[in-house]
Write a protein that holds these residues in place. Structure first.
Motif, short mmCIF file in Angstrom:
data_model
loop_
_atom_site.label_atom_id
_atom_site.label_comp_id
_atom_site.label_asym_id
_atom_site.label_seq_id
_atom_site.Cartn_x
_atom_site.Cartn_y
_atom_site.Cartn_z
N GLN A 16 -10.91 -6.90 8.01
CA GLN A 16 -11.46 -5.62 7.57
C GLN A 16 -10.39 -4.87 6.80
OE1 GLN A 16 -12.50 -3.12 10.90
NE2 GLN A 16 -10.58 -3.48 11.98
N VAL A 17 -10.83 -3.85 6.08
CA VAL A 17 -9.90 -3.09 5.23
C VAL A 17 -9.07 -2.16 6.11
CG1 VAL A 17 -9.68 -1.50 3.31
CG2 VAL A 17 -11.51 -3.22 3.29
N ILE A 18 -7.75 -2.39 6.13
CA ILE A 18 -6.83 -1.59 6.94
C ILE A 18 -5.61 -1.27 6.08
CG2 ILE A 18 -5.40 -1.48 9.00
CD1 ILE A 18 -7.24 -3.53 10.30
N PHE A 19 -5.26 0.01 5.99
CA PHE A 19 -4.03 0.40 5.30
C PHE A 19 -3.41 1.59 6.04
CE2 PHE A 19 -7.64 2.36 3.22
CZ PHE A 19 -7.30 3.70 3.17
N ASN A 20 -2.15 1.84 5.75
CA ASN A 20 -1.43 2.90 6.44
C ASN A 20 -2.05 4.27 6.16
OD1 ASN A 20 0.39 1.11 7.53
ND2 ASN A 20 1.88 1.37 5.89
N ARG A 21 -1.93 5.14 7.14
CA ARG A 21 -2.46 6.50 7.00
C ARG A 21 -1.71 7.25 5.91
NH1 ARG A 21 -1.26 11.38 9.39
NH2 ARG A 21 0.41 10.34 10.57
N MET A 22 -2.46 7.99 5.10
CA MET A 22 -1.83 8.76 4.03
C MET A 22 -1.14 9.98 4.61
SD MET A 22 -4.54 8.68 0.87
CE MET A 22 -5.04 7.13 0.11
N THR A 23 0.11 10.17 4.21
CA THR A 23 0.91 11.32 4.62
C THR A 23 1.39 12.06 3.38
OG1 THR A 23 2.96 10.03 4.64
CG2 THR A 23 1.66 10.05 6.68
N PRO A 24 1.98 13.26 3.53
CA PRO A 24 2.55 13.93 2.36
C PRO A 24 3.57 13.07 1.61
CG PRO A 24 2.37 15.47 4.17
CD PRO A 24 1.99 14.13 4.72
N LEU A 25 4.31 12.22 2.35
CA LEU A 25 5.28 11.34 1.70
C LEU A 25 4.58 10.29 0.84
CD1 LEU A 25 8.30 10.73 1.45
CD2 LEU A 25 8.08 9.18 3.40
N SER A 26 3.37 9.89 1.24
CA SER A 26 2.63 8.90 0.45
C SER A 26 2.34 9.43 -0.95
CB SER A 26 1.32 8.55 1.15
OG SER A 26 1.55 8.05 2.44
N PHE A 27 2.01 10.71 -1.03
CA PHE A 27 1.70 11.29 -2.34
C PHE A 27 2.94 11.38 -3.22
CE2 PHE A 27 -1.79 12.68 0.32
CZ PHE A 27 -2.89 12.47 -0.51
N VAL A 28 4.12 11.41 -2.61
CA VAL A 28 5.36 11.35 -3.40
C VAL A 28 5.46 10.00 -4.11
CG1 VAL A 28 7.88 11.39 -3.30
CG2 VAL A 28 6.54 12.99 -1.91
N PHE A 29 5.16 8.94 -3.38
CA PHE A 29 5.19 7.60 -3.98
C PHE A 29 4.09 7.44 -5.04
CE2 PHE A 29 6.74 6.65 0.49
CZ PHE A 29 8.07 6.77 0.14
N TYR A 30 2.91 7.95 -4.75
CA TYR A 30 1.83 7.89 -5.73
C TYR A 30 2.21 8.65 -7.00
CZ TYR A 30 -0.90 6.61 -1.55
OH TYR A 30 -1.35 6.01 -0.40
N GLY A 31 2.78 9.84 -6.81
CA GLY A 31 3.17 10.65 -7.96
C GLY A 31 4.27 10.01 -8.78
N ALA A 32 5.24 9.38 -8.10
CA ALA A 32 6.33 8.71 -8.83
C ALA A 32 5.78 7.56 -9.68
CB ALA A 32 7.37 8.20 -7.84
N TYR A 33 4.86 6.80 -9.11
CA TYR A 33 4.26 5.69 -9.87
C TYR A 33 3.42 6.21 -11.03
CZ TYR A 33 1.87 1.27 -10.75
OH TYR A 33 1.37 0.14 -11.34
N LEU A 34 2.71 7.31 -10.81
CA LEU A 34 1.90 7.91 -11.87
C LEU A 34 2.79 8.40 -13.02
CD1 LEU A 34 -0.79 9.03 -12.98
CD2 LEU A 34 -0.37 11.09 -11.63
N VAL A 35 3.87 9.10 -12.69
CA VAL A 35 4.77 9.60 -13.72
C VAL A 35 5.41 8.44 -14.48
CG1 VAL A 35 6.91 10.89 -14.11
CG2 VAL A 35 5.21 11.75 -12.50
N PHE A 36 5.79 7.40 -13.77
CA PHE A 36 6.42 6.25 -14.43
C PHE A 36 5.46 5.58 -15.40
CE2 PHE A 36 7.57 1.74 -14.58
CZ PHE A 36 8.89 1.84 -15.04
N CYS A 37 4.22 5.39 -14.98
CA CYS A 37 3.24 4.73 -15.87
C CYS A 37 2.86 5.61 -17.05
CB CYS A 37 1.99 4.37 -15.07
SG CYS A 37 2.23 3.06 -13.84
N LEU A 38 2.92 6.93 -16.88
CA LEU A 38 2.55 7.83 -17.97
C LEU A 38 3.71 8.14 -18.91
CD1 LEU A 38 0.26 10.50 -16.24
CD2 LEU A 38 -0.42 8.74 -17.87
N LEU A 39 4.92 7.72 -18.59
CA LEU A 39 6.09 8.03 -19.42
C LEU A 39 5.89 7.65 -20.89
CD1 LEU A 39 9.40 7.31 -17.47
CD2 LEU A 39 8.72 9.40 -18.63
N PRO A 40 5.55 6.40 -21.21
CA PRO A 40 5.42 6.05 -22.63
C PRO A 40 4.31 6.79 -23.34
CG PRO A 40 4.58 4.28 -21.26
CD PRO A 40 5.25 5.25 -20.34
#
Length: 305
Positions: free
Chosen positions: A251-275
């Motif tokens: 079944q679909v299982i992933f870690n619970r989202m925390t405020p720190l998770s959004f830091v990682f999501y935001g870092a990946y978003l900023v990196f992909c949007l750089l160019p």
């Protein structure tokens, strides 16, 4: 200020990172961020030419998900059965959709690579590793359009004397085709022999030869590489903390989202949007400079009767 104006090594670092992340991370958030950013950057680089491939990239995850769920059976949430009685589960459907999105994302990034990496950048990057390999690649890249142009000229000349590809019966056409191939091969061998003698006379085979390029690693490149390294480090930290991990079976299982998770999501978003941000900002800055340039005044006495 556009991303393609930065050092080729930074372009290579970015695309290696995003393509590796697109293929390695199957978390829905990271997959969705990578797909949307790749789609936006593809439109920023190619404009309307990217519409057709974008439509294919959008449809492919749904088609792949349906095919995967029909042929692969795991999971506990039953949605139906196939013709032969196998189960179609929500987990296999979700995993197939994520896989399709990963493939589409990697393909979209590759279209940006083909648009961004010109022949001189490829030759430069390979020349830093092996100048001889760079030289051979430069010769090959130069030979492709040269042979294509010569082929067109030979075909036009042959048509003018009644020996074109559509002239005569089947045997005559085959004979004309063999004649054209013979001319092209003979000319190519002669041309490459001349190029070889020219390069040898200029010291192409001397020991210690280096590759010349116009690219320099300046302060602007240093600031960008620091930003990229910081963002990559944050994303790797998220991977080490299992923020990119997800389980689809049984079944679909992933870690619970925390405020720190959004830091990682935001870092990946900023990196992909750089160019994309650099591309849009550079074009806007260029248009702004052009709009402030006043047309040169014509000297007095010109355009007078």
């Amino acid at each position: 200020m556009r991303f393609d104006s930065y050092h080729p090594g930074l372009n290579l670092l970015f695309f290696v990172a995003v393509i590796a992340a697109a293929l390695a991370w199957n978390h829905p958030v990271f997959v969705g961020v990578g797909f949307v950013c790749a789609l936006i950057y593809s439109f920023a680089l190619k404009g309307r030419k990217a519409v057709l491939f974008a439509l294919v990239a959008l449809v492919f995850p749904f088609a792949w998900s349906a095919w995967f769920a029909y042929n692969t059976h795991f999971g506990i949430t039953n949605l139906g059965e196939t013709i032969i009685g196998n189960r179609i589960t929500l987990e296999s459907l979700a995993y197939g959709f994520v896989q399709g999105a990963q493939i589409s994302t990697a393909c979209l990034w590759m279209t940006c690579v083909f648009k961004l990496f010109t022949a001189d950048k490829v030759v430069y990057l390979l020349g830093r590793v092996s100048p001889r390999l760079s030289l051979m690649l430069a010769v090959a890249l130069r030979a492709i359009p040269m042979v294509a142009d010569r082929t067109h000229r030979i075909d036009t000349a042959q048509k003018a004397i009644g020996r074109g590809s559509g002239c005569g019966n089947l045997l005559d056409r085959a004979h004309n085709w063999v004649r054209r191939v013979s001319i092209i091969v003979s000319w190519s061998i002669e041309r490459f022999a001349e190029m070889s003698d020219s390069m040898r006379s200029r010291g192409s085979l001397l020991r210690g030869r280096t590759a010349y390029s116009l690219y320099r690693f300046d302060a602007r490149d240093r600031s960008l590489v620091i930003t990229m390294v910081v963002l990559i480090t944050i994303c790797i930290a998220g991977m080490l903390l299992t923020q990119t991990a997800i389980q689809y079976n049984p079944q679909v299982i992933f870690n619970r989202m925390t405020p720190l998770s959004f830091v990682f999501y935001g870092a990946y978003l900023v990196f992909c949007l750089l160019p994309c941000v650099l591309q849009i900002t550079g074009e806007w800055h260029f248009k702004k400079q052009i709009s402030h340039v006043e047309p040169a005044e014509a000297p007095q006495g010109m355009f007078t009767e």
